[in-house]
Design an enzyme around this catalytic site. Structure first.
Site, PDB file in Angstrom:
ATOM      1  N   GLY A  93      75.443  34.022  49.096  1.00  0.00           N
ATOM      2  CA  GLY A  93      75.927  34.631  48.298  1.00  0.00           C
ATOM      3  C   GLY A  93      76.110  36.264  47.960  1.00  0.00           C
ATOM      4  CB  THR A  95      78.702  40.995  46.528  1.00  0.00           C
ATOM      5  OG1 THR A  95      78.564  41.881  45.367  1.00  0.00           O
ATOM      6  CG2 THR A  95      78.656  39.054  47.141  1.00  0.00           C
ATOM      7  CB  ALA A 118      81.997  38.167  50.427  1.00  0.00           C
ATOM      8  CG  HIS A 151      84.612  41.637  39.459  1.00  0.00           C
ATOM      9  ND1 HIS A 151      85.182  42.115  40.864  1.00  0.00           N
ATOM     10  CD2 HIS A 151      84.490  40.356  40.262  1.00  0.00           C
ATOM     11  CE1 HIS A 151      85.633  41.334  42.126  1.00  0.00           C
ATOM     12  NE2 HIS A 151      84.847  40.307  41.308  1.00  0.00           N
ATOM     13  CE  LYS A 155      81.266  42.683  41.882  1.00  0.00           C
ATOM     14  NZ  LYS A 155      80.541  41.844  42.930  1.00  0.00           N
TER      15      LYS A 155
HETATM   16  P1  NAD Z   1      73.034  38.220  38.021  1.00  0.00           P
HETATM   17  O1  NAD Z   1      72.841  39.909  37.458  1.00  0.00           O
HETATM   18  O2  NAD Z   1      73.592  37.099  36.884  1.00  0.00           O
HETATM   19  O3  NAD Z   1      71.406  37.018  38.468  1.00  0.00           O
HETATM   20  C1  NAD Z   1      70.993  37.807  39.378  1.00  0.00           C
HETATM   21  C2  NAD Z   1      69.793  36.810  39.319  1.00  0.00           C
HETATM   22  O4  NAD Z   1      68.645  38.160  41.025  1.00  0.00           O
HETATM   23  C3  NAD Z   1      68.474  37.380  38.367  1.00  0.00           C
HETATM   24  O5  NAD Z   1      68.354  36.206  38.072  1.00  0.00           O
HETATM   25  C4  NAD Z   1      67.481  38.522  39.389  1.00  0.00           C
HETATM   26  O6  NAD Z   1      66.892  38.132  38.123  1.00  0.00           O
HETATM   27  C5  NAD Z   1      67.940  37.956  39.666  1.00  0.00           C
HETATM   28  N1  NAD Z   1      67.316  39.178  41.210  1.00  0.00           N
HETATM   29  C6  NAD Z   1      67.566  40.564  40.711  1.00  0.00           C
HETATM   30  N2  NAD Z   1      67.041  40.875  41.805  1.00  0.00           N
HETATM   31  C7  NAD Z   1      65.393  40.720  42.417  1.00  0.00           C
HETATM   32  C8  NAD Z   1      64.972  40.953  43.336  1.00  0.00           C
HETATM   33  N3  NAD Z   1      64.496  41.751  43.945  1.00  0.00           N
HETATM   34  N4  NAD Z   1      63.659  39.712  43.624  1.00  0.00           N
HETATM   35  C9  NAD Z   1      64.325  38.243  43.132  1.00  0.00           C
HETATM   36  N5  NAD Z   1      65.561  38.581  42.196  1.00  0.00           N
HETATM   37  C10 NAD Z   1      65.956  39.116  41.513  1.00  0.00           C
HETATM   38  O7  NAD Z   1      73.904  37.760  39.041  1.00  0.00           O
HETATM   39  P2  NAD Z   1      75.061  37.216  39.311  1.00  0.00           P
HETATM   40  O8  NAD Z   1      76.498  37.453  38.883  1.00  0.00           O
HETATM   41  O9  NAD Z   1      74.460  35.651  39.316  1.00  0.00           O
HETATM   42  O10 NAD Z   1      75.559  37.217  40.550  1.00  0.00           O
HETATM   43  C11 NAD Z   1      74.746  37.157  42.085  1.00  0.00           C
HETATM   44  C12 NAD Z   1      74.783  37.891  43.747  1.00  0.00           C
HETATM   45  O11 NAD Z   1      75.928  36.875  43.695  1.00  0.00           O
HETATM   46  C13 NAD Z   1      76.214  39.699  43.093  1.00  0.00           C
HETATM   47  O12 NAD Z   1      75.873  40.022  44.295  1.00  0.00           O
HETATM   48  C14 NAD Z   1      77.210  38.918  43.035  1.00  0.00           C
HETATM   49  O13 NAD Z   1      78.027  39.896  43.602  1.00  0.00           O
HETATM   50  C15 NAD Z   1      76.650  38.324  44.074  1.00  0.00           C
HETATM   51  N6  NAD Z   1      77.972  36.760  43.554  1.00  0.00           N
HETATM   52  C16 NAD Z   1      79.021  36.392  44.538  1.00  0.00           C
HETATM   53  C17 NAD Z   1      79.815  35.156  44.870  1.00  0.00           C
HETATM   54  C18 NAD Z   1      80.463  34.219  46.229  1.00  0.00           C
HETATM   55  O14 NAD Z   1      81.610  34.172  45.690  1.00  0.00           O
HETATM   56  N7  NAD Z   1      79.128  34.957  47.095  1.00  0.00           N
HETATM   57  C19 NAD Z   1      80.324  35.010  43.250  1.00  0.00           C
HETATM   58  C20 NAD Z   1      79.554  35.941  42.629  1.00  0.00           C
HETATM   59  C21 NAD Z   1      79.039  35.894  42.986  1.00  0.00           C
END
Ligand code: NAD
Length: 265
Positions: A93, A95, A118, A151, A155
């Site tokens: 998921g 992006t 996405a 958003h 983000k």
């Molecule tokens: P967030 O920042 O709250 O969480 C991200 C997590 O990933 C954190 O716990 C962070 O510590 C971890 N992380 C980041 N870099 C890392 C690394 N190098 N190694 C290991 N862990 C790492 O973000 P979120 O809102 O949970 O979103 C996460 C991703 O999902 C984003 O890319 C967002 O755009 C995407 N997203 C996609 C959808 C979808 O439907 N496809 C929906 C919501 C969010």
């Protein structure tokens, strides 16, 4: 039998939403999480996990699971993809993926069942179909397309993956390459808008879960097709539906259309 699941991006917003949903879902057994820092005992429990590993220390967790669901960041996904994932189903998921990551996922699909989306909401997947239908009727000469997304302020990528997916659908319907017609925002002496351009505009603020509005702007009429996500549980629900569907499938690339049984063009 329940599907053994590992969540990458374990302590993030989506990771934690997934954990809460899995707790109420007998279809899954949560084996553990992957994130930037390892944790065990009370520290891991605080986030709903028995253990949290980094990608580099997660070999045992990965070996034991059926499916890895990743909502982390591009760097986190790259680290995950550098591990031995042979035979594991992957639901991605995250992006803002680079071409390099896309290529790596393409390679992985020879050994893994891979699904990248996405946006996991049913409504957005429907929206993609509606926008495709509109783009086939509304010609680039007569209708200018502008995609506006909004958003939350945390983000880190723009335009959103969903906005780009909408742009891809429109470009494809118009037999154009998105990179050739894409315009991210405008400022200064822009000159007149060329026909066929697809404009992207990103609003950031507060805690907006995700909004997308596609404008088809003609000389005498304007069509707008929009979607608004109210709760990120929507994406987690779709990702878990995908995880349950993909676990145990043969290697290959799958999409949410396959999961939802929507007809592919
Ligand atoms: P967030 O920042 O709250 O969480 C991200 C997590 O990933 C954190 O716990 C962070 O510590 C971890 N992380 C980041 N870099 C890392 C690394 N190098 N190694 C290991 N862990 C790492 O973000 P979120 O809102 O949970 O979103 C996460 C991703 O999902 C984003 O890319 C967002 O755009 C995407 N997203 C996609 C959808 C979808 O439907 N496809 C929906 C919501 C969010």
């Amino acid at each position: 039998m329940s599907k053994k699941i590992v969540i990458s991006g374990a302590t993030g917003r989506m990771g934690q939403t997934l954990v809460r949903m899995i707790a109420d879902n007998a279809e899954f057994e949560l084996l553990g999480g992957i994130d930037r820092e390892r944790a065990s005992g009370d520290e891991a429990q605080r986030f709903g996990f028995k253990r949290i590993e980094t990608a580099d220390t997660a070999a045992e967790l990965i070996r034991a699971c059926d499916v890895v669901v990743d909502f982390s960041a591009v760097a986190g996904l790259q680290q995950l993809l550098a591990q031995d994932l042979s035979g594991k189903a992957l639901v991605i998921g995250t992006t803002g993926l680079t071409n390099q990551v896309h290529q790596r996922l393409e390679q992985a699909s020879s050994q893994n069942a891979v699904l990248v989306a996405a946006n996991f909401s049913i409504g957005v997947n429907l929206l993609l179909g509606l926008v495709d239908a509109a783009a086939r009727v509304l010609s680039p000469e007569a209708y200018d397309v502008e995609i506006v997304e909004a958003h939350h302020k945390r983000k880190i990528d723009a335009p959103s993956g969903t906005a780009l997916a909408l742009g891809e659908v429109i470009a494809k319907a118009r037999s154009a390459a998105l990179d050739a017609v894409r315009k991210d925002g405008r400022g200064g002496q822009t000159g007149a808008r060329p026909a066929g351009e697809i404009g992207f505009h990103a609003l950031r603020g507060g805690d907006i879960v995700g909004e997308h509005r596609v404008h088809f702007i003609g000389a005498r009429e304007r069509i707008e097709i929009a979607h608004s996500a109210q709760d990120r549980g929507l994406f987690a629900e779709g990702a878990l539906r995908a995880a349950a569907w993909i676990a145990g499938r043969p290697a290959g690339t799958y999409t949410m259309k396959d999961v939802l049984g929507l007809e592919s063009r």
